[in-house]
Design a protein around this motif. Structure first.
Motif, PDB file in Angstrom:
ATOM      1  N   GLU A 298       4.418  77.758 -36.417  1.00 10.58           N
ATOM      2  CA  GLU A 298       3.074  78.584 -36.323  1.00 10.58           C
ATOM      3  C   GLU A 298       3.226  79.631 -37.518  1.00 10.58           C
ATOM      4  O   GLU A 298       2.261  79.792 -38.107  1.00 10.58           O
ATOM      5  CB  GLU A 298       3.092  78.981 -35.038  1.00 10.58           C
ATOM      6  CG  GLU A 298       2.750  78.178 -33.847  1.00 10.58           C
ATOM      7  CD  GLU A 298       2.923  78.745 -32.440  1.00 10.58           C
ATOM      8  OE1 GLU A 298       3.290  79.961 -32.531  1.00 10.58           O
ATOM      9  OE2 GLU A 298       2.829  77.961 -31.507  1.00 10.58           O
ATOM     10  N   ARG A 299       4.306  80.094 -37.850  1.00 10.17           N
ATOM     11  CA  ARG A 299       4.387  81.333 -38.696  1.00 10.17           C
ATOM     12  C   ARG A 299       4.171  80.582 -40.189  1.00 10.17           C
ATOM     13  O   ARG A 299       3.373  81.328 -41.000  1.00 10.17           O
ATOM     14  CB  ARG A 299       5.779  82.010 -38.851  1.00 10.17           C
ATOM     15  CG  ARG A 299       6.154  83.064 -37.563  1.00 10.17           C
ATOM     16  CD  ARG A 299       7.355  83.516 -37.691  1.00 10.17           C
ATOM     17  NE  ARG A 299       7.326  84.820 -36.987  1.00 10.17           N
ATOM     18  CZ  ARG A 299       7.030  86.124 -37.174  1.00 10.17           C
ATOM     19  NH1 ARG A 299       6.445  86.462 -38.294  1.00 10.17           N
ATOM     20  NH2 ARG A 299       7.171  87.068 -36.396  1.00 10.17           N
ATOM     21  N   ILE A 300       4.619  79.545 -40.283  1.00  9.79           N
ATOM     22  CA  ILE A 300       4.392  78.813 -41.447  1.00  9.79           C
ATOM     23  C   ILE A 300       2.701  78.393 -41.812  1.00  9.79           C
ATOM     24  O   ILE A 300       2.120  78.562 -42.973  1.00  9.79           O
ATOM     25  CB  ILE A 300       5.048  77.302 -41.803  1.00  9.79           C
ATOM     26  CG1 ILE A 300       6.470  77.710 -41.937  1.00  9.79           C
ATOM     27  CG2 ILE A 300       4.741  76.671 -42.768  1.00  9.79           C
ATOM     28  CD1 ILE A 300       7.503  76.383 -41.753  1.00  9.79           C
ATOM     29  N   ALA A 301       2.164  78.000 -40.577  1.00 13.96           N
ATOM     30  CA  ALA A 301       0.754  77.742 -40.492  1.00 13.96           C
ATOM     31  C   ALA A 301      -0.120  79.039 -40.961  1.00 13.96           C
ATOM     32  O   ALA A 301      -1.254  78.914 -41.353  1.00 13.96           O
ATOM     33  CB  ALA A 301       0.350  77.015 -39.220  1.00 13.96           C
ATOM     34  N   ALA A 302       0.375  80.071 -40.445  1.00 10.88           N
ATOM     35  CA  ALA A 302      -0.171  81.266 -40.606  1.00 10.88           C
ATOM     36  C   ALA A 302      -0.470  81.927 -42.041  1.00 10.88           C
ATOM     37  O   ALA A 302      -1.338  82.796 -42.228  1.00 10.88           O
ATOM     38  CB  ALA A 302       0.365  82.540 -39.799  1.00 10.88           C
ATOM     39  N   LEU A 303       0.357  81.148 -42.853  1.00 13.95           N
ATOM     40  CA  LEU A 303       0.497  81.564 -44.421  1.00 13.95           C
ATOM     41  C   LEU A 303       0.083  80.109 -45.145  1.00 13.95           C
ATOM     42  O   LEU A 303       0.734  79.751 -45.852  1.00 13.95           O
ATOM     43  CB  LEU A 303       1.933  82.114 -44.734  1.00 13.95           C
ATOM     44  CG  LEU A 303       2.477  83.419 -44.178  1.00 13.95           C
ATOM     45  CD1 LEU A 303       3.423  83.781 -44.583  1.00 13.95           C
ATOM     46  CD2 LEU A 303       1.397  84.626 -44.474  1.00 13.95           C
ATOM     47  N   PRO A 304      -1.386  79.945 -44.925  1.00 15.62           N
ATOM     48  CA  PRO A 304      -1.708  78.679 -45.796  1.00 15.62           C
ATOM     49  C   PRO A 304      -1.580  78.506 -47.067  1.00 15.62           C
ATOM     50  O   PRO A 304      -1.390  77.429 -47.780  1.00 15.62           O
ATOM     51  CB  PRO A 304      -3.026  78.552 -45.318  1.00 15.62           C
ATOM     52  CG  PRO A 304      -3.704  79.715 -44.918  1.00 15.62           C
ATOM     53  CD  PRO A 304      -2.255  80.680 -44.592  1.00 15.62           C
ATOM     54  N   ASP A 305      -1.327  79.665 -47.841  1.00 11.43           N
ATOM     55  CA  ASP A 305      -1.533  79.837 -49.273  1.00 11.43           C
ATOM     56  C   ASP A 305      -0.168  80.218 -49.828  1.00 11.43           C
ATOM     57  O   ASP A 305       0.048  80.294 -51.039  1.00 11.43           O
ATOM     58  CB  ASP A 305      -2.535  80.584 -49.787  1.00 11.43           C
ATOM     59  CG  ASP A 305      -4.110  79.967 -49.179  1.00 11.43           C
ATOM     60  OD1 ASP A 305      -4.302  78.911 -49.424  1.00 11.43           O
ATOM     61  OD2 ASP A 305      -4.936  81.133 -48.962  1.00 11.43           O
ATOM     62  N   ALA A 306       0.922  80.322 -49.138  1.00  8.52           N
ATOM     63  CA  ALA A 306       2.074  80.778 -49.615  1.00  8.52           C
ATOM     64  C   ALA A 306       3.162  79.639 -49.701  1.00  8.52           C
ATOM     65  O   ALA A 306       3.185  78.981 -48.661  1.00  8.52           O
ATOM     66  CB  ALA A 306       2.646  81.786 -48.580  1.00  8.52           C
ATOM     67  N   ASP A 307       3.985  79.819 -50.896  1.00  9.25           N
ATOM     68  CA  ASP A 307       5.211  79.066 -50.963  1.00  9.25           C
ATOM     69  C   ASP A 307       6.237  79.670 -49.943  1.00  9.25           C
ATOM     70  O   ASP A 307       6.551  80.914 -50.114  1.00  9.25           O
ATOM     71  CB  ASP A 307       5.621  78.924 -52.078  1.00  9.25           C
ATOM     72  CG  ASP A 307       4.963  77.981 -53.330  1.00  9.25           C
ATOM     73  OD1 ASP A 307       4.136  76.978 -52.596  1.00  9.25           O
ATOM     74  OD2 ASP A 307       4.597  78.304 -54.408  1.00  9.25           O
ATOM     75  N   ILE A 308       7.037  79.070 -49.113  1.00 12.28           N
ATOM     76  CA  ILE A 308       7.966  79.500 -48.363  1.00 12.28           C
ATOM     77  C   ILE A 308       9.389  79.185 -48.521  1.00 12.28           C
ATOM     78  O   ILE A 308       9.690  77.792 -48.753  1.00 12.28           O
ATOM     79  CB  ILE A 308       7.664  79.482 -46.835  1.00 12.28           C
ATOM     80  CG1 ILE A 308       6.299  80.244 -46.997  1.00 12.28           C
ATOM     81  CG2 ILE A 308       8.489  80.026 -45.845  1.00 12.28           C
ATOM     82  CD1 ILE A 308       5.630  79.805 -45.264  1.00 12.28           C
ATOM     83  N   TYR A 309      10.307  79.894 -48.427  1.00  6.10           N
ATOM     84  CA  TYR A 309      11.758  79.533 -48.523  1.00  6.10           C
ATOM     85  C   TYR A 309      12.452  79.919 -47.267  1.00  6.10           C
ATOM     86  O   TYR A 309      12.529  81.412 -46.842  1.00  6.10           O
ATOM     87  CB  TYR A 309      12.452  80.233 -49.709  1.00  6.10           C
ATOM     88  CG  TYR A 309      13.856  79.642 -50.095  1.00  6.10           C
ATOM     89  CD1 TYR A 309      14.834  79.829 -49.188  1.00  6.10           C
ATOM     90  CD2 TYR A 309      13.808  78.835 -51.201  1.00  6.10           C
ATOM     91  CE1 TYR A 309      16.171  79.173 -49.818  1.00  6.10           C
ATOM     92  CE2 TYR A 309      15.127  78.115 -51.625  1.00  6.10           C
ATOM     93  CZ  TYR A 309      16.403  78.441 -51.020  1.00  6.10           C
ATOM     94  OH  TYR A 309      17.466  77.731 -51.205  1.00  6.10           O
ATOM     95  N   ILE A 310      12.860  79.045 -46.540  1.00  5.18           N
ATOM     96  CA  ILE A 310      13.437  79.204 -45.195  1.00  5.18           C
ATOM     97  C   ILE A 310      15.217  79.266 -44.911  1.00  5.18           C
ATOM     98  O   ILE A 310      15.544  78.259 -45.540  1.00  5.18           O
ATOM     99  CB  ILE A 310      12.736  78.298 -43.925  1.00  5.18           C
ATOM    100  CG1 ILE A 310      11.293  78.409 -44.192  1.00  5.18           C
ATOM    101  CG2 ILE A 310      13.197  78.502 -42.792  1.00  5.18           C
ATOM    102  CD1 ILE A 310      10.599  77.404 -43.335  1.00  5.18           C
ATOM    103  N   THR A 311      15.686  79.879 -44.530  1.00  3.24           N
ATOM    104  CA  THR A 311      17.058  79.998 -44.087  1.00  3.24           C
ATOM    105  C   THR A 311      17.173  79.914 -42.723  1.00  3.24           C
ATOM    106  O   THR A 311      17.322  80.871 -42.141  1.00  3.24           O
ATOM    107  CB  THR A 311      17.906  81.048 -44.724  1.00  3.24           C
ATOM    108  OG1 THR A 311      17.316  82.469 -44.496  1.00  3.24           O
ATOM    109  CG2 THR A 311      17.879  80.819 -46.248  1.00  3.24           C
ATOM    110  N   TYR A 312      17.379  78.815 -42.062  1.00  2.00           N
ATOM    111  CA  TYR A 312      17.425  78.386 -40.497  1.00  2.00           C
ATOM    112  C   TYR A 312      18.824  77.410 -40.370  1.00  2.00           C
ATOM    113  O   TYR A 312      19.262  76.827 -41.416  1.00  2.00           O
ATOM    114  CB  TYR A 312      16.376  78.046 -40.163  1.00  2.00           C
ATOM    115  CG  TYR A 312      15.655  79.123 -39.129  1.00  2.00           C
ATOM    116  CD1 TYR A 312      14.932  80.172 -39.918  1.00  2.00           C
ATOM    117  CD2 TYR A 312      15.148  78.779 -38.124  1.00  2.00           C
ATOM    118  CE1 TYR A 312      14.107  80.965 -38.931  1.00  2.00           C
ATOM    119  CE2 TYR A 312      14.344  79.587 -37.213  1.00  2.00           C
ATOM    120  CZ  TYR A 312      13.801  80.848 -37.864  1.00  2.00           C
ATOM    121  OH  TYR A 312      13.239  81.583 -37.001  1.00  2.00           O
TER     122      TYR A 312
END
Length: 357
Positions: A298-312
């Motif tokens: 949901e957090r990823i979907a809330a930023l539809p125009d952003a490239d995201i780098y996740i550490t999980y």
């Protein structure tokens, strides 16, 4: 067909050579753990060898003979090898089957999401490389998403402690385990990136849920299926699980240097085996994994125009990918790279071969 005398001699010589080799590679390992352990294993092995020999020769009632000495030596060598075998197996695991974590690049056709799989305790080299990648991604304009369950209400925190058989500050526990095992805690290397979160909340985000949210989700699941409440481990409220771990860490801190080195090698093997296994079915995973995966998607979907780098944690990726595809089937895996999370230490000692002046 009976073997010739020369063939028997050769086979006996080969057998003794193998026993000697087995003892020589096993004894130093037990000596490093404790000289008393080695002495005890040798003594018990010799007694077992003698008992077996005497049981076979009982009707003869012969006095002490070279055969009995050989039986004692064989028993001592075999038992030493058998006791050392599982230790050797664990020590060799990081080299034979390195614990690999993925870095997966995803795209929905409009933007890119990079998922860097993590482990709580790993090698310093691994965390340094991840921190470097994070800084590069931030400089390239990516939004950095970090794992990290936020504190909750006292009631929620007590529930999670009981459910996971822990006793409060898991980060401090991971740091202690890292010290004992010759590894590092991920927070020690990623904290310097996260510390600027308040200054740049648009690009540095702790994307995880709180303990209170997890507790509320568990209550919702239990209300729908009361049988789930019986799946959690029983707790007497005294934190026995943490007490046992704390006691073990205290004992480990008091070991000699050679014992600490052996323990560190065994720890690396245990981590490689345990963390390399597939996630086992667990009702609590519906909160610890599934619920957090939904929130992350949901957090990823809330930023539809952003490239995201996740550490999980690596275990989150399969569920996260399913959640993303459930929201938008356009999500695809564009590439995957693998990194060993537990490596040999990069510190080495050598000697320069310089010509005399």
């Amino acid at each position: 067909m009976a073997l010739s005398h020369d063939a028997v001699v050769r086979l006996k010589t080969l057998g003794w050579a193998l026993l000697l080799f087995l003892f020589l590679i096993s004894a130093p390992l037990l000596w490093a753990a404790s000289p008393l352990l080695l002495a005890g294993v040798v003594l018990v092995g010799a007694l077992l060898g003698l008992m077996i020999h005497v049981a076979r020769r009982l009707p003869r009632r012969a006095r002490w003979s070279p055969d009995r000495t050989q039986a004692a030596l064989i028993g001592a060598a075999l038992l030493t090898g058998l006791v050392a075998a599982p230790i050797w197996w664990l020590v060799l695991q990081p080299a034979l089957y390195p614990l690999a974590v993925p870095r997966v690049t995803l795209s929905d056709g409009r933007r890119e999401v990079v998922f860097q799989g993590m482990v709580h305790v790993g090698s310093e080299q691994f965390y340094r490389s991840v921190a470097y990648d994070l800084l590069r991604a931030k400089a390239a304009g990516y939004v950095l998403f970090f794992e990290g369950v936020q504190p909750g209400t006292p009631e929620a925190d007590a529930w999670l402690d009981a459910a996971t058989q822990s006793g409060g500050d898991l980060n401090a526990q991971y740091a202690q385990i890292g010290d004992v095992c010759g590894l590092s805690f991920q927070g020690n290397f990623l904290a310097f990136v996260q510390r600027d979160e308040a200054l740049d909340p648009a690009h540095l985000v702790t994307a995880d849920v709180s303990v209170t949210e997890m507790y509320e989700e568990w209550q919702r699941l239990v209300a729908a299926d009361p049988a789930l409440a019986e799946t959690l481990p029983a707790s007497d409220g005294h934190g026995d699980g943490m007490f046992d771990m704390s006691s073990a860490l205290q004992v480990a801190a008091g070991l000699k240097d050679s014992q600490k080195d052996l323990l560190a090698a065994v720890c690396k093997g245990i981590f490689s085996v345990v963390l390399g296994r597939a996630e086992s079915p667990d009702a609590l995973n519906r909160v610890i994994l599934d619920f957090r995966n939904r929130r992350l998607a949901e957090r990823i979907a809330a930023l539809p125009d952003a490239d995201i780098y996740i550490t999980y944690g690596s275990a989150h990726f399969p569920g996260l990918f399913r959640e993303l595809q459930a929201q938008d089937p356009a999500w695809r895996i564009m590439g995957t790279a693998w990194t060993a999370a537990i490596l040999p230490p990069d510190e080495a000692a050598g000697r320069l071969q310089l010509a005399p002046p």
